[in-house]
Motif scaffolding. Structure first.
Motif, PDB file in Angstrom:
ATOM      1  N   ARG A   1       0.814  -1.214   0.000  1.00 29.81           N
ATOM      2  CA  ARG A   1       0.000   0.000   0.000  1.00 29.81           C
ATOM      3  C   ARG A   1       0.850   1.267   0.000  1.00 29.81           C
ATOM      4  O   ARG A   1       0.341   2.349  -0.266  1.00 29.81           O
ATOM      5  CB  ARG A   1      -0.957   0.007   1.187  1.00 29.81           C
ATOM      6  CG  ARG A   1      -0.363   0.350   2.562  1.00 29.81           C
ATOM      7  CD  ARG A   1      -1.505   0.610   3.514  1.00 29.81           C
ATOM      8  NE  ARG A   1      -1.029   0.972   4.858  1.00 29.81           N
ATOM      9  CZ  ARG A   1      -1.840   1.421   5.812  1.00 29.81           C
ATOM     10  NH1 ARG A   1      -3.126   1.557   5.577  1.00 29.81           N
ATOM     11  NH2 ARG A   1      -1.370   1.731   7.007  1.00 29.81           N
TER      12      ARG A   1
ATOM     13  N   HIS B   1      -6.669  -1.872   8.250  1.00 30.32           N
ATOM     14  CA  HIS B   1      -7.701  -2.901   8.123  1.00 30.32           C
ATOM     15  C   HIS B   1      -8.380  -2.806   6.760  1.00 30.32           C
ATOM     16  O   HIS B   1      -8.552  -1.722   6.198  1.00 30.32           O
ATOM     17  CB  HIS B   1      -8.712  -2.761   9.255  1.00 30.32           C
ATOM     18  CG  HIS B   1      -8.081  -2.850  10.612  1.00 30.32           C
ATOM     19  ND1 HIS B   1      -7.467  -3.991  11.077  1.00 30.32           N
ATOM     20  CD2 HIS B   1      -7.927  -1.926  11.591  1.00 30.32           C
ATOM     21  CE1 HIS B   1      -6.985  -3.771  12.278  1.00 30.32           C
ATOM     22  NE2 HIS B   1      -7.238  -2.523  12.616  1.00 30.32           N
ATOM     23  N   SER B   2      -8.764  -3.935   6.240  1.00 22.45           N
ATOM     24  CA  SER B   2      -9.269  -3.993   4.872  1.00 22.45           C
ATOM     25  C   SER B   2     -10.748  -3.660   4.752  1.00 22.45           C
ATOM     26  O   SER B   2     -11.240  -3.398   3.655  1.00 22.45           O
ATOM     27  CB  SER B   2      -9.034  -5.388   4.292  1.00 22.45           C
ATOM     28  OG  SER B   2      -9.623  -6.381   5.113  1.00 22.45           O
ATOM     29  N   GLU B   3     -11.477  -3.681   5.866  1.00 17.85           N
ATOM     30  CA  GLU B   3     -12.930  -3.418   5.808  1.00 17.85           C
ATOM     31  C   GLU B   3     -13.275  -2.269   6.731  1.00 17.85           C
ATOM     32  O   GLU B   3     -12.808  -2.221   7.876  1.00 17.85           O
ATOM     33  CB  GLU B   3     -13.699  -4.676   6.222  1.00 17.85           C
ATOM     34  CG  GLU B   3     -13.490  -5.860   5.309  1.00 17.85           C
ATOM     35  CD  GLU B   3     -14.037  -5.628   3.910  1.00 17.85           C
ATOM     36  OE1 GLU B   3     -14.938  -4.780   3.758  1.00 17.85           O
ATOM     37  OE2 GLU B   3     -13.550  -6.282   2.976  1.00 17.85           O
TER      38      GLU B   3
ATOM     39  N   ARG C   1     -13.415  -0.907   2.765  1.00 14.21           N
ATOM     40  CA  ARG C   1     -12.365  -0.413   1.872  1.00 14.21           C
ATOM     41  C   ARG C   1     -12.598   1.058   1.554  1.00 14.21           C
ATOM     42  O   ARG C   1     -13.709   1.473   1.249  1.00 14.21           O
ATOM     43  CB  ARG C   1     -12.362  -1.238   0.583  1.00 14.21           C
ATOM     44  CG  ARG C   1     -11.244  -0.879  -0.397  1.00 14.21           C
ATOM     45  CD  ARG C   1      -9.905  -1.405   0.101  1.00 14.21           C
ATOM     46  NE  ARG C   1      -8.816  -1.056  -0.790  1.00 14.21           N
ATOM     47  CZ  ARG C   1      -8.466  -1.803  -1.842  1.00 14.21           C
ATOM     48  NH1 ARG C   1      -9.122  -2.904  -2.122  1.00 14.21           N
ATOM     49  NH2 ARG C   1      -7.452  -1.441  -2.604  1.00 14.21           N
TER      50      ARG C   1
ATOM     51  N   GLN D   1      -7.271   0.696   4.224  1.00 12.00           N
ATOM     52  CA  GLN D   1      -6.478   0.171   3.113  1.00 12.00           C
ATOM     53  C   GLN D   1      -5.592  -0.964   3.594  1.00 12.00           C
ATOM     54  O   GLN D   1      -4.708  -0.758   4.435  1.00 12.00           O
ATOM     55  CB  GLN D   1      -5.610   1.282   2.511  1.00 12.00           C
ATOM     56  CG  GLN D   1      -4.640   0.827   1.437  1.00 12.00           C
ATOM     57  CD  GLN D   1      -5.336   0.272   0.207  1.00 12.00           C
ATOM     58  OE1 GLN D   1      -6.318   0.851  -0.259  1.00 12.00           O
ATOM     59  NE2 GLN D   1      -4.860  -0.836  -0.312  1.00 12.00           N
ATOM     60  N   ASP D   2      -5.824  -2.161   3.101  1.00 16.00           N
ATOM     61  CA  ASP D   2      -5.007  -3.331   3.438  1.00 16.00           C
ATOM     62  C   ASP D   2      -3.554  -3.066   3.077  1.00 16.00           C
ATOM     63  O   ASP D   2      -3.257  -2.567   1.996  1.00 16.00           O
ATOM     64  CB  ASP D   2      -5.529  -4.547   2.667  1.00 16.00           C
ATOM     65  CG  ASP D   2      -4.915  -5.846   3.143  1.00 16.00           C
ATOM     66  OD1 ASP D   2      -3.678  -5.962   3.066  1.00 16.00           O
ATOM     67  OD2 ASP D   2      -5.664  -6.724   3.576  1.00 16.00           O
TER      68      ASP D   2
ATOM     69  N   THR E   1      -2.411   1.055  -3.253  1.00 19.85           N
ATOM     70  CA  THR E   1      -3.323   2.130  -2.875  1.00 19.85           C
ATOM     71  C   THR E   1      -3.675   2.994  -4.082  1.00 19.85           C
ATOM     72  O   THR E   1      -2.799   3.320  -4.898  1.00 19.85           O
ATOM     73  CB  THR E   1      -2.678   3.014  -1.789  1.00 19.85           C
ATOM     74  OG1 THR E   1      -2.396   2.215  -0.639  1.00 19.85           O
ATOM     75  CG2 THR E   1      -3.586   4.160  -1.392  1.00 19.85           C
TER      76      THR E   1
END
Length: 702
Positions: free
Chosen positions: A150, A212-214, A216, A250-251, A256
């Motif tokens: 990212r 964290h991914s959620e 997004r 953003q995971d 990104t």
């Protein structure tokens, strides 16, 4: 450390700006009356009285410990915390043990614009502030870990997006430079609380850059103290009176969309507000804010310019102990000392000149098991007590494999080492060498050490390892699984981390410029030499080391003894590296060859002159236990060996053919061994080249 972390180092600066007085640093554990300011450090304090001003706190007493070993924090009963302000309500609840607090929240770094508001041209459209844990090393340019995709900036955005690290060169001017770097950004996203705080305080649009991914992209951060988000960030936002906060999710493992990030920052529009005046009024010693000298900035004020931001921690502790003893000495015998703490303490006098070595800074950031270990080992000076086979009056010359232990440990720790006896009743490290079975008494930290399973430190007439009494074992890594098995059989816990620290040599000494001068180097064990000097020749009875005229200029016999100096050791390593191939009866002759990528084989002391691939797991194959231990630890199944009785002449062409025909490079990952280092690291596992400061290694009595 040879760098500052902006988030920690700004604490003495803002304390001096608001207090208007010189500031000196005292340890977190002290009997003194003292104050704390910036940093989530409330859980580190013990003893005395601490006046808390904007400080944060962990829910754990030992947050750096493995999860299963963490202990919940509660304010210590033997000291007292006087709360004037905390970073947020969570820190207040923790440090007051759930009792009433002042209800005033805010980090003192919020006050920076009251003292410094420069006109800085915006250079970047977006600043991205990384957390220390996301960095490959502690360089002054932000270098994210390679797995964190990212943070990859595409070429077309290189001039628009700026990666920012809080790692800062030593010195007050560097802190100003780091602040200016953030202020030169039109927008900021940050993984660190102080990246967000600087942006909020100066009115720069910003978002928390959640890993964290959620969900997004742009979303709302749930301010749950028990959730997965950094508690410092949660407490900061809660202290601002928020129930949730905007964030960009953003995971770390995915690229990104930077244009989307900038658009999200612009759309979020959720500027924070804080009552800075109340925070200044809450200053524990009565605020007397500094003013910038005429025509200059606040950074030019003598009190700020004279702050010293690097400290010898052992010296800091010694000075604090002396101050405590002096205070006790001055007390009137028979006097009754009240334990009641006043809300407004008297302003402390400026420190005497002799004490300025322990200069301004906040209490140290939360400790680690490695740091605790290093501090316990040092009563009066900062060094690592290390057991190794050192030189003696009778044998003043160094044996390379043994002596490299001190050099490698000092280089990795960034402090010098001092000798510790094999049976000395102190806390100490044990590293390179088959010396684990010799150690007893005290607290032992094993790191990459070997053990002879047939010997013990209790009774030389008893065969097999016996665990000594009055000895505490902390095993961080062993040389190989056989050494580990011996310790485990004695009830000692050993992790699955193996390797020999000599493997680190190319990081200190790359040796890329060493010229290859010999086709074969033959490294002899110390028992094969006439005496223990660098000039010693091989024993005459060992006929296999005879070199015929045809090979006189192609083969080099190498004695591992060398002068007990850094230059002597480096020259001996260079002698090995100058050979195109190696055979060795010395374990460290093989390890040095392997780590420098030199084709090599064990020169076994039996046989009629044949090359053999010996199976390491097969007890029927006669292999030196040290070689078996090391090579099994680096996950080899066979050992390339040339087997020849020492009383027989050698076919050197056959030796060369065997070595070059069978050797394969080791694919050993040394990062677990590096991370297992028992004291704080001065180097990064991810960096291929490490410095070796002469001031540290030249002072060792090898």
């Amino acid at each position: 450390m040879d760098y500052l972390n902006f988030e920690d180092a700004i604490s003495p600066v803002i304390t001096a700006m608001v207090g208007g007085r010189p500031v000196r640093r005292v340890p977190a554990k002290s009997q003194s009356i003292r104050m704390s300011a910036i940093g989530a450090i409330g859980h580190t304090f013990e003893g005395g009285t601490v006046h808390v001003w904007g400080t944060g706190c962990s829910v754990w007493k030992n947050p750096s410990a493995p999860p299963e070993r963490r202990v919940a924090f509660s304010a210590p009963p033997h000291g007292e915390m006087v709360l004037h302000a905390t970073s947020g309500p969570v820190a207040e609840r923790l440090m007051s043990n759930g009792g009433p607090g002042p209800g005033l929240y805010g980090d003192p770094a919020w006050l920076l614009p009251h003292f410094y508001r420069p006109r800085i041209r915006k250079k970047w459209k977006l600043g991205v502030v990384l957390h220390l844990s996301e960095l490959m090393d502690r360089s002054f340019e932000a270098r994210p870990l390679s797995a964190f995709l990212r943070y990859v900036i595409p070429p077309e955005l290189q001039d628009d997006v700026r990666l920012i690290t809080t790692v800062t060169p030593l010195g007050v001017p560097s802190l100003r430079g780091k602040l200016d770097e953030m202020l030169a950004c039109e927008r900021i996203v940050s993984m660190t609380m102080h990246g967000l705080l600087v942006a909020e305080a100066y009115g720069i649009p910003s978002l928390y850059f959640s890993p964290h991914s959620e969900p997004r992209g742009l979303g709302r951060l749930d301010l749950d103290p028990d959730g997965p988000t950094d508690l410092r960030v949660i407490d900061f936002y809660l202290g601002l009176g928020r129930r949730s906060a905007p964030a960009y999710f953003q995971d770390r493992g995915l690229p990104t969309n930077w244009r989307d990030v900038m658009d999200a920052v612009d759309r979020a529009g959720d500027a924070a507000r804080m009552d800075a005046g109340r925070l200044i009024e809450a200053f524990p010693y009565g605020a007397k804010p500094l003013k910038a000298p005429s025509g200059k900035t606040i950074w030019d004020h003598p009190i700020i310019k004279n702050l010293v931001l690097q400290h010898d921690v052992a010296e800091l502790r010694r000075l604090d102990q002396e101050a405590t003893e002096r205070a006790a000495y001055r007390e009137v015998p028979g006097a009754t000392v009240s334990k009641k703490v006043q809300r407004e303490p008297a302003a402390p006098a400026a420190p005497p000149a002799a004490e300025k070595v322990a200069a301004a800074a906040a209490a140290p950031p939360p400790g680690s098991p490695q740091l605790d270990t290093l501090l316990r080992m040092n009563a009066d000076r900062m060094s690592v007590p290390l057991s190794w086979a050192a030189t003696t009056r009778e044998n003043p010359h160094a044996n390379l494999g043994d002596t490299l232990s001190a050099l490698v440990v000092a280089g990795m720790a960034g402090v010098t080492v001092r000798r510790a006896g094999f049976d000395q009743n102190i806390e100490r490290m044990v590293a390179v060498g088959t010396i684990g079975h010799n150690q007893r008494n005290g607290i032992l930290h094993f790191w990459g050490t070997g053990v002879d399973a047939e010997r013990n430190p209790v009774d030389p007439f008893v065969r097999g390892y016996v665990r000594p009494a009055n000895t505490e074992f902390h095993v961080h890594a062993m040389r190989g699984p056989n050494s580990a098995r011996t310790f485990r059989a004695a009830g000692i816990d050993v992790p699955e981390i193996y390797g020999d620290p000599v493997w680190m040599l190319p990081r200190f000494w790359p040796m890329k410029d060493v010229e290859k001068t010999h086709d074969l180097g033959v490294i002899l064990h110390i028992t094969e030499m006439e005496d223990r000097t660098p000039e010693a020749q091989v024993k005459e009875s060992l006929r296999r080391y005879a070199i015929p005229e045809a090979f006189r200029n192609r083969i080099r016999l190498i004695n591992t003894h060398c002068p007990a100096t850094v230059e002597g050791m480096k020259a001996k390593v260079a002698e090995i590296v100058s050979c195109r191939a190696i055979v060795s009866t010395s374990l460290h002759g093989l390890i040095i060859s392997e780590t420098y990528g030199i084709p090599c084989a064990w020169f076994a002391t039996y046989g009629d002159g044949e090359g053999r691939m010996l199976e390491l797991a097969n007890p029927e194959h006669q292999i030196d236990h040290r070689m078996r231990d090391f090579y099994m630890g680096v996950e080899r199944s066979t050992l390339s060996s040339y087997c020849l009785d020492r009383s027989k002449l050698t076919d050197w062409k056959a030796v060369l053919d065997w070595v070059h025909g069978t050797w394969r490079p080791l694919s050993y990952d040394d990062r677990p061994l590096i991370r297992a280092f028992p004291v704080p690291l001065a180097v990064s596992p991810e960096t291929p080249a490490w410095p070796l400061p002469p001031a540290i290694v030249d002072s060792i009595e090898y």
